[in-house]
Motif scaffolding. Structure first.
Motif, short mmCIF file in Angstrom:
data_model
loop_
_atom_site.label_atom_id
_atom_site.label_comp_id
_atom_site.label_asym_id
_atom_site.label_seq_id
_atom_site.Cartn_x
_atom_site.Cartn_y
_atom_site.Cartn_z
N GLY A 183 0.88 -1.48 -0.08
CA GLY A 183 -0.01 0.01 -0.01
C GLY A 183 0.78 1.19 -0.07
N GLN B 214 -7.30 6.62 2.51
CA GLN B 214 -7.49 5.66 3.75
C GLN B 214 -6.57 4.44 3.53
OE1 GLN B 214 -11.62 5.10 3.57
NE2 GLN B 214 -12.17 6.57 4.94
N ARG B 215 -6.40 3.89 2.37
CA ARG B 215 -5.41 2.62 2.17
C ARG B 215 -4.00 3.35 2.36
NH1 ARG B 215 -8.67 1.75 -2.33
NH2 ARG B 215 -7.08 2.51 -3.81
N HIS B 216 -3.51 4.44 1.93
CA HIS B 216 -2.25 4.95 2.05
C HIS B 216 -2.05 5.27 3.41
CE1 HIS B 216 0.73 7.45 -0.28
NE2 HIS B 216 1.35 6.63 0.58
N ALA C 191 -1.41 2.12 5.32
CA ALA C 191 0.03 1.61 5.00
C ALA C 191 1.12 2.28 5.63
CB ALA C 191 0.21 1.69 3.57
N SER D 263 -10.99 6.58 -0.49
CA SER D 263 -10.48 5.10 -0.39
C SER D 263 -8.82 5.22 -0.46
CB SER D 263 -11.37 4.38 -1.33
OG SER D 263 -10.62 2.98 -1.25
#
Length: 174
Positions: free
Chosen positions: A75, A132-134, A137, A129
């Motif tokens: 990510g 949020q994923r970044h 990670a 999204s």
């Protein structure tokens, strides 16, 4: 310079220092830094003047950068991507990830600032999204004392803890 889908890039000729195996490579390089530096003004102007084209450009850039720079396995974002051969840089630079996250945050703030609501809910959801994923990670690569390393994919002593990477990542999260 832009890639075929409109993503900002920089044309390069010659060797991509320390990143490319063949000398005298050429192509268009997508750099993580440009995700903020190339979009911040448009992100701030879009809601102020209610120019939908500016907002669309900002979301297009966020999606284009994520498509090329994010490593699906962890990510995190690579520092660069060469469109000519699909080569990504070796490193997931701390500040580069910070710049990317700050770009996401600027895009989201821009969408939130529209007086009558952002006109494209699907784009808002996509950028949210990506952010949020970044962020998840980045959190996974954070050192125990709360700082981040110069290289997020190298948390050994060879990659020093860095206050500037920490500052830009925290700025994006606040």
């Amino acid at each position: 310079h832009r890639l075929a889908d409109g993503t900002f890039s920089r044309e390069v000729t010659g060797d991509w220092p320390g990143e490319h195996s063949s000398p005298n490579s050429s192509g268009s390089i997508v750099w993580a830094d440009d995700q903020t530096m190339g979009t911040m003004l448009l992100a701030r102007m879009a809601p102020l003047f209610q120019v939908r084209e500016y907002a669309e450009e900002v979301t297009r850039q966020q999606r284009g950068f994520a498509k090329r720079l994010v490593d699906g396995s962890d990510g995190l974002s690579y520092h660069g991507y060469n469109e000519a051969d699909g080569h990504v840089s070796c490193c997931k630079w701390g500040r580069g990830n910070g710049w990317g996250m700050l770009g996401h945050a600027e895009a989201l703030a821009s969408m939130a600032a529209w007086p009558e609501g952002y006109p494209d809910a699907a784009a808002n959801a996509q950028v949210r999204s990506i952010f949020q994923r970044h962020a998840a990670a980045a959190k996974a690569s954070q050192a125990g004392d709360g700082r981040w390393h110069q290289l997020l994919n190298d948390t050994s002593d060879a990659s020093s803890l860095e206050t500037s990477a920490t500052a830009v990542l925290l700025s994006a999260l606040v």
